[in-house]
Design an enzyme around this catalytic site. Sequence first.
Site, PDB file in Angstrom:
ATOM      1  N   ARG A   1       3.172  24.270  29.448  1.00  0.00           N
ATOM      2  CA  ARG A   1       4.501  24.492  30.015  1.00  0.00           C
ATOM      3  C   ARG A   1       4.419  24.527  31.532  1.00  0.00           C
ATOM      4  NH1 ARG A   1       6.785  29.261  25.994  1.00  0.00           N
ATOM      5  NH2 ARG A   1       6.655  28.027  24.078  1.00  0.00           N
TER       6      ARG A   1
ATOM      7  N   SER B   1      10.482  26.345  24.534  1.00  0.00           N
ATOM      8  CA  SER B   1      10.926  27.469  23.715  1.00  0.00           C
ATOM      9  C   SER B   1      12.192  28.113  24.262  1.00  0.00           C
ATOM     10  CB  SER B   1       9.795  28.487  23.572  1.00  0.00           C
ATOM     11  OG  SER B   1      10.129  29.490  22.639  1.00  0.00           O
ATOM     12  N   HIS B   2      12.127  29.404  24.562  1.00  0.00           N
ATOM     13  CA  HIS B   2      13.294  30.190  24.941  1.00  0.00           C
ATOM     14  C   HIS B   2      13.546  30.152  26.448  1.00  0.00           C
ATOM     15  CE1 HIS B   2       9.657  32.526  25.297  1.00  0.00           C
ATOM     16  NE2 HIS B   2      10.260  33.341  26.140  1.00  0.00           N
TER      17      HIS B   2
ATOM     18  N   ASP C   1      17.017  30.568  19.529  1.00  0.00           N
ATOM     19  CA  ASP C   1      16.612  30.228  20.894  1.00  0.00           C
ATOM     20  C   ASP C   1      16.576  28.729  21.141  1.00  0.00           C
ATOM     21  OD1 ASP C   1      14.354  29.764  19.304  1.00  0.00           O
ATOM     22  OD2 ASP C   1      12.999  30.106  20.991  1.00  0.00           O
TER      23      ASP C   1
ATOM     24  N   ASP D   1      14.309  26.287  20.970  1.00  0.00           N
ATOM     25  CA  ASP D   1      13.740  25.354  19.996  1.00  0.00           C
ATOM     26  C   ASP D   1      13.912  25.816  18.553  1.00  0.00           C
ATOM     27  OD1 ASP D   1      11.922  27.460  20.340  1.00  0.00           O
ATOM     28  OD2 ASP D   1      10.219  26.217  19.777  1.00  0.00           O
TER      29      ASP D   1
ATOM     30  N   ASP E   1      12.943  28.627  16.919  1.00  0.00           N
ATOM     31  CA  ASP E   1      11.934  29.385  16.181  1.00  0.00           C
ATOM     32  C   ASP E   1      12.096  30.901  16.326  1.00  0.00           C
ATOM     33  OD1 ASP E   1      11.044  29.721  18.782  1.00  0.00           O
ATOM     34  OD2 ASP E   1       8.995  29.051  18.406  1.00  0.00           O
ATOM     35  N   ARG E   2      13.072  31.351  17.111  1.00  0.00           N
ATOM     36  CA  ARG E   2      13.314  32.781  17.265  1.00  0.00           C
ATOM     37  C   ARG E   2      14.712  33.128  16.755  1.00  0.00           C
ATOM     38  NH1 ARG E   2      10.035  34.938  22.488  1.00  0.00           N
ATOM     39  NH2 ARG E   2       8.432  33.325  22.511  1.00  0.00           N
TER      40      ARG E   2
ATOM     41  N   THR F   1      -0.960  38.094  19.544  1.00  0.00           N
ATOM     42  CA  THR F   1       0.282  37.345  19.657  1.00  0.00           C
ATOM     43  C   THR F   1      -0.032  35.845  19.610  1.00  0.00           C
ATOM     44  OG1 THR F   1       1.338  39.085  20.949  1.00  0.00           O
ATOM     45  CG2 THR F   1       2.259  36.863  21.149  1.00  0.00           C
TER      46      THR F   1
ATOM     47  N   GLU G   1       6.799  38.723  14.709  1.00  0.00           N
ATOM     48  CA  GLU G   1       6.430  39.206  16.030  1.00  0.00           C
ATOM     49  C   GLU G   1       7.627  39.925  16.638  1.00  0.00           C
ATOM     50  OE1 GLU G   1       3.187  35.854  17.428  1.00  0.00           O
ATOM     51  OE2 GLU G   1       5.263  35.607  18.063  1.00  0.00           O
TER      52      GLU G   1
ATOM     53  N   SER H   1       8.723  39.653  19.401  1.00  0.00           N
ATOM     54  CA  SER H   1       9.402  38.753  20.334  1.00  0.00           C
ATOM     55  C   SER H   1      10.418  37.871  19.611  1.00  0.00           C
ATOM     56  CB  SER H   1       8.383  37.904  21.080  1.00  0.00           C
ATOM     57  OG  SER H   1       7.517  37.242  20.188  1.00  0.00           O
TER      58      SER H   1
ATOM     59  N   LYS I   1       7.106  29.988  13.281  1.00  0.00           N
ATOM     60  CA  LYS I   1       8.179  30.960  13.123  1.00  0.00           C
ATOM     61  C   LYS I   1       9.492  30.197  12.994  1.00  0.00           C
ATOM     62  CE  LYS I   1       7.907  32.130  18.101  1.00  0.00           C
ATOM     63  NZ  LYS I   1       6.490  31.839  18.418  1.00  0.00           N
TER      64      LYS I   1
END
Length: 636
Positions: A99, A192-193, A357, A359, A361-362, A427, A446, A448, A459
């Site tokens: 990233r 991600s987020h 989020d 992508d 996954d959250r 993590t 998790e 998060s 996730k």
Amino acid sequence: DEWGSYPEGCRDYYPRHRDSLAYFLVMYHAARLQFPSKVHNYRISAKLPLVRSTITTSRRMSIAPSKRVKIVTAAAGFVVKEVPTTPIEGQKTGTSGLRKKAAIFSSGNYLANWVQALFYALPSDEVKGSSMVLGGDGRWFNREAAQIIIKLAAGNGVGKVYVGQNGYLATPAASAVIRARKAYGGFIMSASHNPGGPDEDWGIKFNYSSGEPAPEKITDKIYGYTQTVELLKMADMPDVDLTTCGVHKFGDFEVEVIDPVSDYLNLAKKVFDFDLIRSLLTRPDFKLKFDAMHAITGAYAKPILVEALGADASCCVNDVPKEDFAGGHPDPNLTYAEELVKTMFSEEAPDFGAASDGDGDRNMILGNNFFVTPSDSVAIIAANAQSCIPYFSGVGGLKGFARSMPTAAALDRVASSLGVECFETPTGWKFFGNLMDAGRLSICGEESFGTGSDHIREKDGPWAVLAWLSILAHRNKDVPIGGEKVTVEQITREHWAQYGRNFFSRYDYEACESEPCNEMMQHLRTIAYSSKKGDKYGPYELDFADDFEYIDPIDGSVSRNQGLRFVFTDGSRFIFRLSGTGSSGATVRMYIEQYESDPSKQNLDAQEALGPLIQVALDTSKLKEFTGRDSPTVIT
């Protein structure tokens, strides 16, 4: 002479074939490709990259490569070109891939170098003729990046690439597609987020054949090759139209543009009882709100919640994916999902609210004027899984549970009650993947905002939403229309009454200067290493303090320095970690947990209940002195 006015390069490069007119004509046209006036395919450049490397070159790199493109293969359907490049520093790949700022990824050969390094890291005999998956969260630069990756995949011998329409694939959906289509692996374009846009973040990672993120042994190899890469194997082929589903053939190589939802939806129907969930969502007295935050789950919300499950279309908000997430921060927490939080804490709040989020996954779960912590959420799902979710009531049942070390231990208590294993891991979802592949893990999470199961190897935000809807549907199946429904809050409080409550909070201090953060962590490490059982920290008595270390029970690998934790004799604890999920600076995460078994004390506000322990953690760490921060960016 016979070469006439043809380019001089032809005369020098093919001297043995001057007597073959037919061969000469073929080679002449190849030479024209070999000596272009300009090489430029979506930011792929034969020039030196804009980001210069300070890495000392190896012996193999001591002679500078030619600045011209060399044709190495005339594959059926396209020509493969070797495009010169030079290493770029800073391409260290972690648990969540690579990233950086989008402006860095979109400059020079930054992305191409990393992708080529990945192909060098993979066994060439396994890559040749294989199929791979490609998609992402719809953020800025994904469309251009997809074309680069496709051409490098073709140039490195991949046989087929499945690409989500418009380049879309939520991270859990990418894992599902890899598994369903038995692909060798897949590229996920996402940060991600984190925010998106030309001035924001971009990222990429590679997932293996079971859909799990690449292990460290591969990411370390990728990093090694980024330090020596000198040639990019690019297929000279046109861009692929990603806006329409269909197959595009280029000789032996093909690209299939697929519906990004169908494989995931088919899997979800096998995991959950869609008829049961539909009975809840079509009730006139049940309302829900799902906030996609203008991110990738906007492409999944209506096909699943509305078309497949019968919910009213108005339940989906911010459900059109945008390259910059409409200027928002697509992190589903109480701070950044402000619009949903206001809705769910209003007088006319729906019965159920959720957000996902960037992508997908959250997840964040809310009830009417009620927030469910991620630590409680995974524990409640686990406690109700066998009675509410068909996937866990079959022959396989529940194999085991797992949580990341900073996540509150609510899941451990459920595991103990059900008589199944519960693992505490560092993590990173890859640690769960090993346990899943070994048949020892069913549900994990998790703190998060990541929750999931062994149906895939990532996730899964939508999975958590469907799991909660399954629990609500099961608990309300016998409640008549207009009757008093079982609520999210009631389910949570009943869980606390049975298992006790693990008060939990996380403080995030984002975009801090890295050096003082490292100094603070060293300060804490010194205290932890010199501490002894019985030491007093305010009103708390120390049980132990350490830097968490994990020995993987499957492969024996050891992960050290995973978080500094101070655990007290009453089970309370505080933990400090530096997070690597951003693209710049450092994020300090402080985790606070305290267990309460007395039902009369379980209804306190978490910040009130944890106040004394929070102060002890801040005083011990000297966080304000090191970082200059008076307050956190985000409180969960």
